[in-house]
Scaffold this motif. Structure first.
Motif, PDB file in Angstrom:
ATOM      1  N   ALA A   1      38.323  85.134   6.257  1.00  0.00           N
ATOM      2  CA  ALA A   1      37.146  84.344   5.843  1.00  0.00           C
ATOM      3  C   ALA A   1      37.431  83.503   4.613  1.00  0.00           C
ATOM      4  O   ALA A   1      36.594  82.687   4.205  1.00  0.00           O
ATOM      5  N   ILE A   2      38.603  83.675   4.004  1.00  0.00           N
ATOM      6  CA  ILE A   2      38.885  82.968   2.750  1.00  0.00           C
ATOM      7  C   ILE A   2      39.356  81.546   3.014  1.00  0.00           C
ATOM      8  O   ILE A   2      40.381  81.328   3.653  1.00  0.00           O
ATOM      9  N   GLY A   3      38.584  80.597   2.528  1.00  0.00           N
ATOM     10  CA  GLY A   3      38.971  79.190   2.631  1.00  0.00           C
ATOM     11  C   GLY A   3      38.968  78.657   4.055  1.00  0.00           C
ATOM     12  O   GLY A   3      39.441  77.563   4.317  1.00  0.00           O
ATOM     13  N   THR A   4      38.418  79.408   4.992  1.00  0.00           N
ATOM     14  CA  THR A   4      38.487  79.014   6.402  1.00  0.00           C
ATOM     15  C   THR A   4      37.161  78.454   6.903  1.00  0.00           C
ATOM     16  O   THR A   4      37.107  77.895   8.001  1.00  0.00           O
ATOM     17  N   GLY A   5      36.103  78.650   6.110  1.00  0.00           N
ATOM     18  CA  GLY A   5      34.789  78.232   6.575  1.00  0.00           C
ATOM     19  C   GLY A   5      34.182  79.267   7.520  1.00  0.00           C
ATOM     20  O   GLY A   5      33.065  79.140   7.996  1.00  0.00           O
ATOM     21  N   LYS A   6      34.947  80.347   7.780  1.00  0.00           N
ATOM     22  CA  LYS A   6      34.479  81.434   8.663  1.00  0.00           C
ATOM     23  C   LYS A   6      33.950  82.554   7.793  1.00  0.00           C
ATOM     24  O   LYS A   6      34.730  83.348   7.258  1.00  0.00           O
ATOM     25  N   THR A   7      32.662  82.610   7.580  1.00  0.00           N
ATOM     26  CA  THR A   7      32.110  83.669   6.735  1.00  0.00           C
ATOM     27  C   THR A   7      31.915  84.932   7.573  1.00  0.00           C
ATOM     28  O   THR A   7      31.572  84.827   8.748  1.00  0.00           O
ATOM     29  N   ALA A   8      32.103  86.089   6.957  1.00  0.00           N
ATOM     30  CA  ALA A   8      31.721  87.317   7.651  1.00  0.00           C
ATOM     31  C   ALA A   8      30.202  87.254   7.814  1.00  0.00           C
ATOM     32  O   ALA A   8      29.507  86.710   6.952  1.00  0.00           O
ATOM     33  N   THR A   9      29.686  87.780   8.906  1.00  0.00           N
ATOM     34  CA  THR A   9      28.231  87.810   9.031  1.00  0.00           C
ATOM     35  C   THR A   9      27.710  88.778   7.975  1.00  0.00           C
ATOM     36  O   THR A   9      28.443  89.680   7.538  1.00  0.00           O
ATOM     37  N   PRO A  10      26.452  88.624   7.579  1.00  0.00           N
ATOM     38  CA  PRO A  10      25.895  89.564   6.600  1.00  0.00           C
ATOM     39  C   PRO A  10      26.054  91.009   7.064  1.00  0.00           C
ATOM     40  O   PRO A  10      26.336  91.898   6.268  1.00  0.00           O
ATOM     41  N   GLU A  11      25.935  91.228   8.381  1.00  0.00           N
ATOM     42  CA  GLU A  11      26.051  92.596   8.915  1.00  0.00           C
ATOM     43  C   GLU A  11      27.493  93.107   8.796  1.00  0.00           C
ATOM     44  O   GLU A  11      27.721  94.257   8.438  1.00  0.00           O
ATOM     45  N   GLN A  12      28.443  92.227   9.115  1.00  0.00           N
ATOM     46  CA  GLN A  12      29.863  92.637   8.997  1.00  0.00           C
ATOM     47  C   GLN A  12      30.196  92.961   7.544  1.00  0.00           C
ATOM     48  O   GLN A  12      30.862  93.948   7.253  1.00  0.00           O
ATOM     49  N   ALA A  13      29.746  92.106   6.632  1.00  0.00           N
ATOM     50  CA  ALA A  13      30.038  92.323   5.217  1.00  0.00           C
ATOM     51  C   ALA A  13      29.365  93.604   4.732  1.00  0.00           C
ATOM     52  O   ALA A  13      29.997  94.452   4.099  1.00  0.00           O
TER      53      ALA A  13
END
Ligand code: PGA
Length: 248
Positions: A170-182
């Motif tokens: 998710a770092i610098g990729t624009g792919k955020t972990a979903t709130p649930e995953q995080a």
């Protein structure tokens, strides 16, 4: 125990110049004050500038790394005493970019955290799995192993650190972990800390990895997410300020 105050820290990485930093910081200061705690971590040569520009503000500052050593023949390294002498508040340790490009081991990261704490600099200890590890179902095992080295090395002092969960994918990729995953990983980390210290609920667990103004509030609303470690978006004053406000 009451929940800790939210914390948002900008990680500028290898970016900046004296002029650009001054402009960025004045934008961040102008958009404040913030209800959350706010910090910025800059490359070493700029720390004195940060100390001067932020002296009369509530915005704190830190380094992106620190040596595990106290002193000696370690060319290129900067120790915690040097940082503390400037009034440095934070040192990021174990960022995935350092683990990957500088082969930093879990034990070295733990030793750096210990060296920082010994001089009153709070380590922001980063943990996180790669995409390959997540897809193989190893997320829990990886982050637990990374945090366990720090718990083992710090003992009771573990309650003094900040932890940042940053999934490498998710770092610098624009792919955020979903709130649930995080949240799921933060809950695991909280449980691991709770087994080590009665103060686990006071330890700030930050999420990092493509946090932006439009996803920050939902991430920060999760039960075990106490703020964020912000890379790309911390280089734009308006975006960083918006993220800081989302934590307020
Ligand atoms: P990013 O970086 O916000 O640019 O994804 C986060 C970090 O590496 O700390």
């Amino acid at each position: 125990m009451s929940k800790p105050k939210k914390l948002v820290v900008g990680n500028w990485k290898l970016h900046g110049s004296k002029a650009a930093n001054a402009q960025l910081l004045s934008g961040v200061l102008a958009a404040g004050p913030y209800a959350a705690d706010v910090g910025v971590c800059a490359p070493f040569p700029y720390l004195a500038d940060l100390q001067a520009q932020l002296a009369s503000s509530a915005v704190t500052w830190g380094a992106q790394d620190v040596s595990a050593h106290e002193q000696g023949a370690y060319t290129g390294e900067v120790n915690a005493a040097m940082l503390a002498e400037f009034g440095c508040r934070w040192a990021i340790v174990g960022h995935s970019e350092r683990r990957a490009y500088h082969a930093e081991s879990d034990q070295l990261v733990a030793d750096k955290a210990k060296a920082a704490l010994a001089k009153g600099v709070t380590p922001i200890v980063c943990v996180g799995e790669t995409l390959e590890q997540r897809e193989a179902g190893h997320t829990e095992e990886v982050v637990k192993r990374q945090l366990s080295a720090v718990i083992h090395t710090l003992g009771a002092c573990i309650a003094e650190i900040v932890v940042a969960y940053e999934p490498v994918w998710a770092i610098g990729t624009g792919k955020t972990a979903t709130p649930e995953q995080a949240q799921a990983v933060h809950a695991l980390l909280r449980a691991q800390l709770a087994a080590a210290t009665p103060k686990a609920s006071t330890i700030r667990l930050l999420y990092g990895g493509s946090v932006k103004p439009d996803n920050a509030a939902t991430l920060f609303a999760q039960a075990d997410i106490d703020g964020g470690l912000i890379g790309g978006a911390s280089l734009k004053a308006a975006d960083f300020a918006a993220i800081c406000r989302a934590a307020g």
